[in-house]
Design a protein around this motif. Structure first.
Motif, PDB file in Angstrom:
ATOM      1  N   ILE A  28       6.227  -2.533  -3.607  1.00 46.54           N
ATOM      2  CA  ILE A  28       4.847  -2.077  -3.710  1.00 46.54           C
ATOM      3  C   ILE A  28       3.972  -3.315  -3.862  1.00 46.54           C
ATOM      4  CG2 ILE A  28       3.182  -0.749  -5.057  1.00 46.54           C
ATOM      5  CD1 ILE A  28       5.416   1.123  -5.844  1.00 46.54           C
ATOM      6  N   TYR A  29       3.076  -3.530  -2.896  1.00 48.14           N
ATOM      7  CA  TYR A  29       2.239  -4.722  -2.878  1.00 48.14           C
ATOM      8  C   TYR A  29       0.952  -4.517  -3.682  1.00 48.14           C
ATOM      9  CZ  TYR A  29       5.176  -6.468   0.937  1.00 48.14           C
ATOM     10  OH  TYR A  29       6.226  -6.907   1.695  1.00 48.14           O
ATOM     11  N   HIS A  30       0.334  -5.650  -4.008  1.00 44.95           N
ATOM     12  CA  HIS A  30      -0.965  -5.596  -4.668  1.00 44.95           C
ATOM     13  C   HIS A  30      -1.970  -4.893  -3.756  1.00 44.95           C
ATOM     14  CE1 HIS A  30      -4.772  -6.907  -6.449  1.00 44.95           C
ATOM     15  NE2 HIS A  30      -4.083  -7.240  -7.538  1.00 44.95           N
ATOM     16  N   GLU A  31      -2.833  -4.148  -4.372  1.00 42.58           N
ATOM     17  CA  GLU A  31      -3.776  -3.310  -3.625  1.00 42.58           C
ATOM     18  C   GLU A  31      -4.653  -4.110  -2.668  1.00 42.58           C
ATOM     19  OE1 GLU A  31      -7.456  -0.183  -4.599  1.00 42.58           O
ATOM     20  OE2 GLU A  31      -6.500  -1.334  -6.205  1.00 42.58           O
ATOM     21  N   CYS A  33      -4.035  -6.343  -0.584  1.00 38.59           N
ATOM     22  CA  CYS A  33      -3.471  -6.578   0.743  1.00 38.59           C
ATOM     23  C   CYS A  33      -3.596  -5.376   1.674  1.00 38.59           C
ATOM     24  CB  CYS A  33      -2.014  -7.009   0.621  1.00 38.59           C
ATOM     25  SG  CYS A  33      -1.818  -8.707   0.015  1.00 38.59           S
ATOM     26  N   SER A  34      -4.117  -4.280   1.159  1.00 36.08           N
ATOM     27  CA  SER A  34      -4.420  -3.124   2.014  1.00 36.08           C
ATOM     28  C   SER A  34      -5.858  -2.658   1.780  1.00 36.08           C
ATOM     29  CB  SER A  34      -3.445  -1.978   1.717  1.00 36.08           C
ATOM     30  OG  SER A  34      -3.504  -1.605   0.350  1.00 36.08           O
ATOM     31  N   SER A  35      -6.665  -3.529   1.187  1.00 32.93           N
ATOM     32  CA  SER A  35      -8.032  -3.150   0.811  1.00 32.93           C
ATOM     33  C   SER A  35      -9.032  -3.517   1.904  1.00 32.93           C
ATOM     34  CB  SER A  35      -8.423  -3.842  -0.494  1.00 32.93           C
ATOM     35  OG  SER A  35      -8.605  -5.234  -0.271  1.00 32.93           O
ATOM     36  N   ASP A  36     -10.285  -3.135   1.661  1.00 31.78           N
ATOM     37  CA  ASP A  36     -11.367  -3.463   2.597  1.00 31.78           C
ATOM     38  C   ASP A  36     -11.692  -4.946   2.593  1.00 31.78           C
ATOM     39  OD1 ASP A  36     -11.709  -0.704   3.185  1.00 31.78           O
ATOM     40  OD2 ASP A  36     -12.949  -0.467   1.389  1.00 31.78           O
ATOM     41  N   VAL A  67      -8.627 -16.678   4.302  1.00 34.06           N
ATOM     42  CA  VAL A  67      -7.431 -17.247   3.677  1.00 34.06           C
ATOM     43  C   VAL A  67      -6.629 -16.155   2.970  1.00 34.06           C
ATOM     44  CG1 VAL A  67      -6.642 -18.728   1.778  1.00 34.06           C
ATOM     45  CG2 VAL A  67      -8.334 -19.586   3.414  1.00 34.06           C
ATOM     46  N   LEU A  68      -7.325 -15.303   2.219  1.00 32.54           N
ATOM     47  CA  LEU A  68      -6.651 -14.217   1.512  1.00 32.54           C
ATOM     48  C   LEU A  68      -5.937 -13.279   2.487  1.00 32.54           C
ATOM     49  CD1 LEU A  68      -6.083 -12.813  -1.177  1.00 32.54           C
ATOM     50  CD2 LEU A  68      -8.257 -11.598  -0.926  1.00 32.54           C
ATOM     51  N   ASN A  69      -6.569 -13.002   3.598  1.00 33.60           N
ATOM     52  CA  ASN A  69      -5.966 -12.166   4.636  1.00 33.60           C
ATOM     53  C   ASN A  69      -4.683 -12.807   5.164  1.00 33.60           C
ATOM     54  OD1 ASN A  69      -5.579 -10.254   6.678  1.00 33.60           O
ATOM     55  ND2 ASN A  69      -6.843 -11.372   8.108  1.00 33.60           N
ATOM     56  N   TYR A  70      -4.753 -14.106   5.482  1.00 31.61           N
ATOM     57  CA  TYR A  70      -3.584 -14.810   5.992  1.00 31.61           C
ATOM     58  C   TYR A  70      -2.452 -14.838   4.959  1.00 31.61           C
ATOM     59  CZ  TYR A  70      -6.236 -16.504  10.049  1.00 31.61           C
ATOM     60  OH  TYR A  70      -6.961 -16.587  11.196  1.00 31.61           O
ATOM     61  N   LEU A  71      -2.808 -15.041   3.706  1.00 29.40           N
ATOM     62  CA  LEU A  71      -1.793 -15.103   2.655  1.00 29.40           C
ATOM     63  C   LEU A  71      -1.032 -13.776   2.551  1.00 29.40           C
ATOM     64  CD1 LEU A  71      -3.691 -17.047  -0.167  1.00 29.40           C
ATOM     65  CD2 LEU A  71      -1.777 -17.874   1.215  1.00 29.40           C
ATOM     66  N   CYS A  72      -1.762 -12.674   2.636  1.00 34.76           N
ATOM     67  CA  CYS A  72      -1.106 -11.353   2.603  1.00 34.76           C
ATOM     68  C   CYS A  72      -0.170 -11.173   3.788  1.00 34.76           C
ATOM     69  CB  CYS A  72      -2.156 -10.246   2.597  1.00 34.76           C
ATOM     70  SG  CYS A  72      -3.027 -10.014   1.026  1.00 34.76           S
ATOM     71  N   PHE A 254       2.523 -11.275  -3.788  1.00 34.44           N
ATOM     72  CA  PHE A 254       1.673 -10.084  -3.873  1.00 34.44           C
ATOM     73  C   PHE A 254       2.465  -8.817  -4.186  1.00 34.44           C
ATOM     74  CE2 PHE A 254      -0.744 -13.050  -1.242  1.00 34.44           C
ATOM     75  CZ  PHE A 254      -2.004 -12.984  -1.814  1.00 34.44           C
ATOM     76  N   VAL A 255       3.699  -8.964  -4.645  1.00 35.62           N
ATOM     77  CA  VAL A 255       4.523  -7.793  -4.969  1.00 35.62           C
ATOM     78  C   VAL A 255       4.224  -7.362  -6.403  1.00 35.62           C
ATOM     79  CG1 VAL A 255       6.853  -6.887  -5.214  1.00 35.62           C
ATOM     80  CG2 VAL A 255       6.317  -8.486  -3.357  1.00 35.62           C
ATOM     81  N   ASP A 256       3.770  -6.132  -6.562  1.00 33.86           N
ATOM     82  CA  ASP A 256       3.515  -5.572  -7.891  1.00 33.86           C
ATOM     83  C   ASP A 256       4.755  -4.939  -8.496  1.00 33.86           C
ATOM     84  OD1 ASP A 256       0.919  -6.371  -8.015  1.00 33.86           O
ATOM     85  OD2 ASP A 256       0.021  -4.393  -7.766  1.00 33.86           O
TER      86      ASP A 256
END
Length: 331
Positions: A28-31, A33-36, A67-72, A254-256
């Motif tokens: 389950i990933y951090h939110e 990485c699937s957010s707006d 950068v955040l997008n690429y990291l995810c 980013f794994v919760d």
């Protein structure tokens, strides 16, 4: 009477089975990485070409969220590739092992996988950061070095000078220089500007994006949202806290939550042991011991009742025959 049991199943050859047959990992990933906030529409909304070389948040916000997008994306790709290798790993046993040992060994395998997975991602990522700083590569946003023109002519040299943050931190000597973001003289929680968008984003947190009021302040700074852009603040159910830095998220990819499904039944079916032996250890109590002794005594009494008369009979027969043989013949 207490009884402890073990199941020991033996096989005459070593067993090779892929982990995927009885061990499944779900993540389950951090939110975020699937957010707006990593969508292209949000990044385009933040981009301001007119401010690209200014030393403010308007100039670098789009780059930071890119950068955040690429990291995810990179984190997920690293995990999926590692899982393919993990599932193809062979679980080798020469005996069919009991449940407790199966659970211990699979837990250890997963623990090692978690630790090596993080290092697999961090090593090339940190090496890239060191190469950027070591070679003094200039950011397109001129956030670490800035062009300086002393005079204008056909062959005038163009110099670069390092940027400073918090007045004292020099991007020429450190890539980690940052300073907090202010909008209309109001501090924005968790956001920074600095030498490189990557380094700055790693030191930032998403604290502001859990709060509708704080998010509204950012929106007022950048202007009205396009109709195709919809935003929802992040939920506060994150177990790691809203002030967690992006670097801390990257360290765990980013794994919760790790959900580990171990199936001992599937392991049993795959191994198909040749034969099984069942053993148990029995601890005697005083009542059981007394009962056993009395039982033995009763059995011995019955046996002696049968044997003693027979032994006496045979002894008398032997004695009688001996007496007759030693008696002299009468004349």
């Amino acid at each position: 009477m207490s009884v402890q049991t073990n199941l020991d199943s033996l096989s005459t050859i070593y067993e090779y089975h892929a982990l995927k047959d009885f061990l499944i990992i779900r993540l389950i990933y951090h939110e975020v990485c699937s957010s707006d906030f990593i969508q292209q529409s949000w990044i385009e909304y933040l981009y301001d070409e007119q401010s690209i070389t200014n030393q403010n948040y308007r100039a670098v916000a789009a780059a930071q969220f890119q950068v955040l997008n690429y990291l995810c994306i990179i984190a997920d790709g690293t995990i999926q590739e590692s899982l393919v290798q993990f599932y193809s790993t062979k679980f080798i046993t020469n005996d069919f092992i009991p449940f407790s040992l199966f659970q211990t060994q699979t837990d250890s395998i997963v623990d090692i996988f978690q630790k090596t997975l993080s290092q697999t991602f961090k090593r090339p990522f940190e090496m890239t950061q060191d190469l950027l700083q070591g070679n003094s590569l200039m950011s397109v946003f001129q956030t670490n070095w800035k062009f300086t023109v002393l005079k204008t002519s056909s062959w005038s040299p163009i110099y670069t000078n390092p940027m400073f943050y918090n007045q004292t931190c020099n991007c020429g000597t450190s890539s980690k220089c940052t300073e907090p973001v202010f909008i209309n003289n109001t501090l924005v929680d968790g956001l920074y500007i600095g030498c490189y968008p990557v380094e700055t984003m790693l030191q930032s947190s998403l604290q502001c994006f859990y709060n509708q009021t704080c998010l509204q302040m950012i929106l007022s700074y950048f202007g009205e949202l396009p109709k195709n852009v919809t935003l929802r603040v992040l939920s506060v159910s994150n177990q790691y806290g809203i002030d967690e830095t992006i670097q801390e998220m990257v360290d765990r990819l980013f794994v919760d939550q790790w959900i580990i499904n171990q199936s001992y039944e599937n392991y049993f079916l795959k191994c198909q042991p040749t034969y099984c032996t069942y053993s148990y250890i029995e601890y005697f109590n005083i009542f059981y011991t007394v009962t056993m002794i009395l039982g033995l005594y009763d059995g011995l009494t019955v046996l002696l009742r049968i044997l003693v008369p027979l032994m006496i009979y045979f002894l008398f027969r032997i004695f009688y025959k001996t007496k007759i043989s030693n008696c002299p013949l009468t004349q």
